[in-house]
Every structure is written in C-alpha cells, then in structure tokens.
Design an enzyme around this catalytic site. Sequence first.
Site, PDB file in Angstrom:
ATOM      1  N   VAL A  99       0.847  -1.216   0.000  1.00 20.47           N
ATOM      2  CA  VAL A  99       0.000   0.000   0.000  1.00 20.47           C
ATOM      3  C   VAL A  99       0.876   1.258   0.000  1.00 20.47           C
ATOM      4  O   VAL A  99       0.377   2.366   0.109  1.00 20.47           O
ATOM      5  CB  VAL A  99      -0.925   0.006   1.253  1.00 20.47           C
ATOM      6  CG1 VAL A  99      -1.856  -1.194   1.240  1.00 20.47           C
ATOM      7  CG2 VAL A  99      -0.121   0.039   2.562  1.00 20.47           C
ATOM      8  N   HIS A 127      -4.515  -4.359  -2.108  1.00 24.03           N
ATOM      9  CA  HIS A 127      -4.873  -4.004  -0.728  1.00 24.03           C
ATOM     10  C   HIS A 127      -5.020  -2.500  -0.526  1.00 24.03           C
ATOM     11  O   HIS A 127      -5.001  -2.023   0.606  1.00 24.03           O
ATOM     12  CB  HIS A 127      -3.831  -4.575   0.246  1.00 24.03           C
ATOM     13  CG  HIS A 127      -3.744  -6.066   0.206  1.00 24.03           C
ATOM     14  ND1 HIS A 127      -2.630  -6.761   0.596  1.00 24.03           N
ATOM     15  CD2 HIS A 127      -4.648  -6.996  -0.199  1.00 24.03           C
ATOM     16  CE1 HIS A 127      -2.844  -8.062   0.443  1.00 24.03           C
ATOM     17  NE2 HIS A 127      -4.056  -8.232  -0.042  1.00 24.03           N
ATOM     18  N   CYS A 184     -13.920   8.370   3.756  1.00 28.08           N
ATOM     19  CA  CYS A 184     -14.838   8.805   4.817  1.00 28.08           C
ATOM     20  C   CYS A 184     -15.709   7.629   5.232  1.00 28.08           C
ATOM     21  O   CYS A 184     -16.312   6.953   4.393  1.00 28.08           O
ATOM     22  CB  CYS A 184     -15.711   9.952   4.300  1.00 28.08           C
ATOM     23  SG  CYS A 184     -16.943  10.472   5.522  1.00 28.08           S
ATOM     24  N   CYS A 196     -17.495  16.427   6.647  1.00 23.09           N
ATOM     25  CA  CYS A 196     -18.864  16.122   7.125  1.00 23.09           C
ATOM     26  C   CYS A 196     -18.840  15.767   8.609  1.00 23.09           C
ATOM     27  O   CYS A 196     -19.868  15.531   9.227  1.00 23.09           O
ATOM     28  CB  CYS A 196     -19.446  14.956   6.311  1.00 23.09           C
ATOM     29  SG  CYS A 196     -18.838  13.326   6.822  1.00 23.09           S
ATOM     30  N   GLY A 243       9.199 -10.972  -3.057  1.00 27.72           N
ATOM     31  CA  GLY A 243       9.130 -10.393  -1.715  1.00 27.72           C
ATOM     32  C   GLY A 243       7.821 -10.593  -1.008  1.00 27.72           C
ATOM     33  O   GLY A 243       7.323  -9.658  -0.349  1.00 27.72           O
ATOM     34  N   SER A 298       5.588 -13.405   1.595  1.00 27.39           N
ATOM     35  CA  SER A 298       5.617 -14.639   2.399  1.00 27.39           C
ATOM     36  C   SER A 298       4.583 -15.628   1.885  1.00 27.39           C
ATOM     37  O   SER A 298       4.510 -16.759   2.347  1.00 27.39           O
ATOM     38  CB  SER A 298       5.321 -14.301   3.867  1.00 27.39           C
ATOM     39  OG  SER A 298       4.063 -13.618   3.960  1.00 27.39           O
ATOM     40  N   ASN A 321      13.129 -14.046  -3.255  1.00 29.08           N
ATOM     41  CA  ASN A 321      12.903 -13.812  -1.827  1.00 29.08           C
ATOM     42  C   ASN A 321      14.227 -14.050  -1.106  1.00 29.08           C
ATOM     43  O   ASN A 321      15.135 -14.660  -1.658  1.00 29.08           O
ATOM     44  CB  ASN A 321      11.830 -14.807  -1.316  1.00 29.08           C
ATOM     45  CG  ASN A 321      11.165 -14.321  -0.039  1.00 29.08           C
ATOM     46  OD1 ASN A 321      11.841 -13.993   0.930  1.00 29.08           O
ATOM     47  ND2 ASN A 321       9.850 -14.267  -0.019  1.00 29.08           N
TER      48      ASN A 321
HETATM   49  C1  BV8 Z   1     -10.410 -11.554   2.238  1.00 29.39           C
HETATM   50  C2  BV8 Z   1      -3.321  -3.799   3.872  1.00 29.39           C
HETATM   51  C3  BV8 Z   1     -12.661 -12.313   2.068  1.00 29.39           C
HETATM   52  C4  BV8 Z   1      -3.267  -3.104   5.172  1.00 29.39           C
HETATM   53  C5  BV8 Z   1      -3.087  -6.225   4.143  1.00 29.39           C
HETATM   54  C6  BV8 Z   1      -8.573 -17.889   2.669  1.00 29.39           C
HETATM   55  C7  BV8 Z   1      -9.301 -17.217   1.713  1.00 29.39           C
HETATM   56  C8  BV8 Z   1      -9.685 -15.894   1.915  1.00 29.39           C
HETATM   57  C9  BV8 Z   1      -9.305 -15.228   3.094  1.00 29.39           C
HETATM   58  C10 BV8 Z   1      -8.568 -15.905   4.038  1.00 29.39           C
HETATM   59  C11 BV8 Z   1      -8.207 -17.219   3.829  1.00 29.39           C
HETATM   60  N1  BV8 Z   1      -7.513 -17.609   4.912  1.00 29.39           N
HETATM   61  C12 BV8 Z   1      -7.401 -16.581   5.778  1.00 29.39           C
HETATM   62  C13 BV8 Z   1      -8.049 -15.536   5.280  1.00 29.39           C
HETATM   63  C14 BV8 Z   1      -8.180 -14.246   5.932  1.00 29.39           C
HETATM   64  C15 BV8 Z   1      -7.022 -13.312   5.599  1.00 29.39           C
HETATM   65  C16 BV8 Z   1      -5.677 -13.980   5.504  1.00 29.39           C
HETATM   66  O1  BV8 Z   1      -5.201 -14.267   4.421  1.00 29.39           O
HETATM   67  N2  BV8 Z   1      -5.042 -14.188   6.635  1.00 29.39           N
HETATM   68  C17 BV8 Z   1      -3.710 -14.768   6.633  1.00 29.39           C
HETATM   69  C18 BV8 Z   1      -2.830 -14.015   7.614  1.00 29.39           C
HETATM   70  C19 BV8 Z   1      -3.826 -16.234   6.953  1.00 29.39           C
HETATM   71  N3  BV8 Z   1      -7.299 -12.629   4.359  1.00 29.39           N
HETATM   72  C20 BV8 Z   1      -8.098 -11.547   4.399  1.00 29.39           C
HETATM   73  O2  BV8 Z   1      -8.675 -11.172   5.396  1.00 29.39           O
HETATM   74  C21 BV8 Z   1      -8.279 -10.807   3.094  1.00 29.39           C
HETATM   75  N4  BV8 Z   1      -9.684 -10.623   2.867  1.00 29.39           N
HETATM   76  O3  BV8 Z   1      -9.941 -12.578   1.861  1.00 29.39           O
HETATM   77  O4  BV8 Z   1     -11.767 -11.234   2.089  1.00 29.39           O
HETATM   78  C22 BV8 Z   1     -12.953 -12.629   3.509  1.00 29.39           C
HETATM   79  C23 BV8 Z   1     -13.709 -11.722   4.231  1.00 29.39           C
HETATM   80  C24 BV8 Z   1     -14.014 -12.042   5.580  1.00 29.39           C
HETATM   81  C25 BV8 Z   1     -13.537 -13.220   6.166  1.00 29.39           C
HETATM   82  C26 BV8 Z   1     -12.721 -14.095   5.419  1.00 29.39           C
HETATM   83  C27 BV8 Z   1     -12.437 -13.796   4.087  1.00 29.39           C
HETATM   84  C28 BV8 Z   1      -7.641  -9.429   3.166  1.00 29.39           C
HETATM   85  C29 BV8 Z   1      -6.151  -9.536   3.243  1.00 29.39           C
HETATM   86  C30 BV8 Z   1      -5.532  -8.126   3.101  1.00 29.39           C
HETATM   87  C31 BV8 Z   1      -5.035  -7.647   4.455  1.00 29.39           C
HETATM   88  N5  BV8 Z   1      -4.353  -6.361   4.302  1.00 29.39           N
HETATM   89  N6  BV8 Z   1      -2.519  -5.017   3.967  1.00 29.39           N
HETATM   90  C32 BV8 Z   1      -1.930  -2.434   5.366  1.00 29.39           C
HETATM   91  O5  BV8 Z   1      -0.950  -2.731   4.677  1.00 29.39           O
HETATM   92  O6  BV8 Z   1      -1.888  -1.574   6.258  1.00 29.39           O
HETATM   93  S1  BV8 Z   1      -2.153  -7.606   4.091  1.00 29.39           S
HETATM   94  C33 BV8 Z   1      -0.548  -7.327   4.452  1.00 29.39           C
HETATM   95  O7  BV8 Z   1       0.076  -8.596   4.275  1.00 29.39           O
HETATM   96  C34 BV8 Z   1       0.202  -6.398   3.508  1.00 29.39           C
HETATM   97  O8  BV8 Z   1      -0.551  -5.955   2.404  1.00 29.39           O
HETATM   98  C35 BV8 Z   1       1.316  -7.296   3.020  1.00 29.39           C
HETATM   99  O9  BV8 Z   1       1.812  -6.943   1.805  1.00 29.39           O
HETATM  100  C36 BV8 Z   1       0.553  -8.553   2.954  1.00 29.39           C
HETATM  101  C37 BV8 Z   1       1.220  -9.825   2.630  1.00 29.39           C
HETATM  102  O10 BV8 Z   1       2.362  -9.885   3.364  1.00 29.39           O
HETATM  103  P1  BV8 Z   1       3.725  -9.807   2.539  1.00 29.39           P
HETATM  104  O11 BV8 Z   1       3.620  -8.710   1.557  1.00 29.39           O
HETATM  105  O12 BV8 Z   1       4.026 -11.150   2.001  1.00 29.39           O
HETATM  106  O13 BV8 Z   1       4.705  -9.347   3.647  1.00 29.39           O
HETATM  107  P2  BV8 Z   1       5.377 -10.259   4.760  1.00 29.39           P
HETATM  108  O14 BV8 Z   1       5.970  -9.350   5.774  1.00 29.39           O
HETATM  109  O15 BV8 Z   1       4.419 -11.323   5.185  1.00 29.39           O
HETATM  110  O16 BV8 Z   1       6.552 -11.023   3.985  1.00 29.39           O
HETATM  111  C38 BV8 Z   1       7.621 -10.286   3.436  1.00 29.39           C
HETATM  112  C39 BV8 Z   1       8.383 -11.266   2.574  1.00 29.39           C
HETATM  113  O17 BV8 Z   1       9.459 -10.559   1.971  1.00 29.39           O
HETATM  114  C40 BV8 Z   1       8.978 -12.402   3.357  1.00 29.39           C
HETATM  115  O18 BV8 Z   1       8.814 -13.613   2.620  1.00 29.39           O
HETATM  116  C41 BV8 Z   1      10.471 -12.033   3.428  1.00 29.39           C
HETATM  117  O19 BV8 Z   1      11.307 -13.200   3.417  1.00 29.39           O
HETATM  118  C42 BV8 Z   1      10.649 -11.287   2.140  1.00 29.39           C
HETATM  119  N7  BV8 Z   1      11.722 -10.291   2.147  1.00 29.39           N
HETATM  120  C43 BV8 Z   1      12.154  -9.523   3.180  1.00 29.39           C
HETATM  121  N8  BV8 Z   1      13.148  -8.710   2.738  1.00 29.39           N
HETATM  122  C44 BV8 Z   1      13.300  -8.959   1.407  1.00 29.39           C
HETATM  123  C45 BV8 Z   1      12.401  -9.970   1.026  1.00 29.39           C
HETATM  124  N9  BV8 Z   1      12.327 -10.439  -0.235  1.00 29.39           N
HETATM  125  C46 BV8 Z   1      13.161  -9.893  -1.146  1.00 29.39           C
HETATM  126  N10 BV8 Z   1      14.047  -8.923  -0.864  1.00 29.39           N
HETATM  127  C47 BV8 Z   1      14.134  -8.433   0.396  1.00 29.39           C
HETATM  128  N11 BV8 Z   1      15.049  -7.460   0.673  1.00 29.39           N
END
Ligand code: BV8
Length: 238
Positions: free
Chosen positions: A94, A110, A118, A141, A178, A180, A204
């Site tokens: 984001v 996302h 709002c 508002c 990049g 997880s 990654n």
């Molecule tokens: C939804 C915005 C329907 C906010 C974010 C199955 C199906 C559907 C939904 C689910 C499901 N199972 C579980 C769910 C629910 C949930 C979910 O997925 N939970 C997970 C934790 C299990 N999903 C949702 O709620 C989604 N909604 O599906 O709607 C619904 C509705 C109601 C009930 C159920 C379903 C909404 C998900 C969106 C959440 N919002 N962000 C904000 O940013 O402020 S998600 C957040 O995680 C960020 O956007 C982030 O980008 C995203 C993913 O994480 P990553 O980007 O992968 O970041 P992370 O830190 O995890 O990893 C970094 C990686 O980079 C690592 O691998 C690391 O090794 C690597 N790295 C580090 N340094 C480097 C590098 N790689 C390369 N170079 C480097 N230098």
Amino acid sequence: MTGRTLDSIVVLTGAGISAGSGVPTFRGEDGLWRQYRAEELATPQAFQRDPALVWEWYDWRRGLIASCEPNAAHQTLAEMEQHCEDFILITQNVDGLHQRAGSQRLLELHGSIWQLRCTVENRVAENSAVPLPEVPPRCSCGGLLRPHVVWFGESLDPETLAAAFRAAERSRLMLVIGTSAVVQPAASLPAIAKDRGAYLIEVNVERTPLSTYADEVILGPAAEQVPKLWHRLKDITI
Ligand code: BV8
C-alpha cells in the site's frame, strides 16, 4: 522455458520488495510497531476499538514511507512494463513505491496508504500530508476518515481482484517478489498461474510455501536480484 516471445509477464509483489527501501515488512522482525504486530492493527475491529491508535500507526508508516525512495527492484519493474506488450504488476503493498518508480499497469490489491475514505460518505480522496494535521483525521462532514486499504477480514475490491485473477490465468511468466505467500486471496495467484502453465520465478531472501512449486527460486534481496533477473530475461524468449 520453451522458445516463445516474452509477451506476457505478470508480477506479484509483497512487502519484501520495499524492504530494500527501508519500509518494514509485515511478518519480519521489523514488522513490530510499539508492542503490536501489524495483523493486530490492520483490522476493522482494531479501528473500531481504538481509531486513534490505528491512525498513529498509519501516520507513522506514512511518515516513514514518505522518507523512502523506490529501489532498483521497483525501477526494474517499471522498465519491464515498457518492454512487454502484455504486462501487469499486482501488488499487495500500500506504500505507493511502484507508482513513484513509474509503474502504471498496476493493481493495488490491498489499496493505498495515500488514500483516505470517509466512514460516513464512503468518499475516497488522495492525502499525502505527513504528519497528519489531526489524528484521527476527520472528513468535512465530521465523519471519521480511515485509510483506504483492505484490512484483514475485509473483502478486496471485486473488480481489482477479478483483473488479478484474469492476469494470472493468462500469464506465460509470473514473477513473485518479496512475499511470504500466506495472505489470501493474493497468495493463490501464483498457483493459478502455475496451473495454467506459466513459468514461475520466486525472488525472496528465504524460501516460502510457494518455493516448492516455483520453477526457479532466486534467494537474495530483491533490489539486487530483480535487476539481474531482468537482464537475463529481456534478451531471451520463453
Ligand atoms: C479476504 C493492507 C474475504 C493493510 C493487508 C482464505 C481465503 C480468503 C481469506 C482468508 C483465507 N484464509 C485466511 C483468510 C483471511 C485473511 C488472511 O489471508 N489471513 C492470513 C494471515 C492467513 N485474508 C483476508 O482477510 C483478506 N480478505 O480474503 O476477504 C474474507 C472476508 C471475511 C472473512 C474471510 C475472508 C484481506 C487480506 C488483506 C489484508 N491487508 N494489507 C496495510 O498494509 O496496512 S495484508 C498485508 O500482508 C500487507 O498488504 C502485506 O503486503 C501482505 C502480505 O504480506 P507480505 O507482503 O508477504 O509481507 P510479509 O511481511 O508477510 O513477507 C515479506 C516477505 O518478503 C517475506 O517472505 C520475506 O522473506 C521477504 N523479504 C524480506 N526482505 C526482502 C524480502 N524479499 C526480497 N528482498 C528483500 N530485501
């Protein structure tokens, strides 16, 4: 890779691509803010319970991101877009760094930390003020403003998600950079591409659940590895 013109590339990025710019990832050791994990704050329940706390976190992130620059990985993807007739960049981030690097064919799954919505009128407006003049910010508002991002438990924009699925289904080559690969539904995009015959390359710093079925896993920082990968790709056909 078989001998075909490099005509359709889809890229999926996560917080790791911005780590090289100094933006904390969600699940890495830098994913903490005060004693909270991101997942505890990026929810409608947290906002309902304590909008000021959630906004303090977002205001802090906006200030930090505003001081960061796109890195070589972001810039390479912007160049790649110019090279490929059928290119789309899908990001979970984001932070807006892809746009600042020049990417245009972009789907922000996302939402954007630079847009506020709002909670009464549902109007969305760009807002780049750092720091925010008041926390939590309010609409003219009188209603509370919220970040126009998708929180855990909230549905993604259906049109954006449908476009992402279509791109994954038609891709010949998918780069996953990049992430997880745990957050759904974004994490299912690589599997869709792979099932449709795409060649899958993961970049990654560590292996992820995606690594077992990627065609290539390139371990190293995106800022170093993505430019090298593009240098290799742009002179070949797939
Ligand atoms: C939804 C915005 C329907 C906010 C974010 C199955 C199906 C559907 C939904 C689910 C499901 N199972 C579980 C769910 C629910 C949930 C979910 O997925 N939970 C997970 C934790 C299990 N999903 C949702 O709620 C989604 N909604 O599906 O709607 C619904 C509705 C109601 C009930 C159920 C379903 C909404 C998900 C969106 C959440 N919002 N962000 C904000 O940013 O402020 S998600 C957040 O995680 C960020 O956007 C982030 O980008 C995203 C993913 O994480 P990553 O980007 O992968 O970041 P992370 O830190 O995890 O990893 C970094 C990686 O980079 C690592 O691998 C690391 O090794 C690597 N790295 C580090 N340094 C480097 C590098 N790689 C390369 N170079 C480097 N230098």
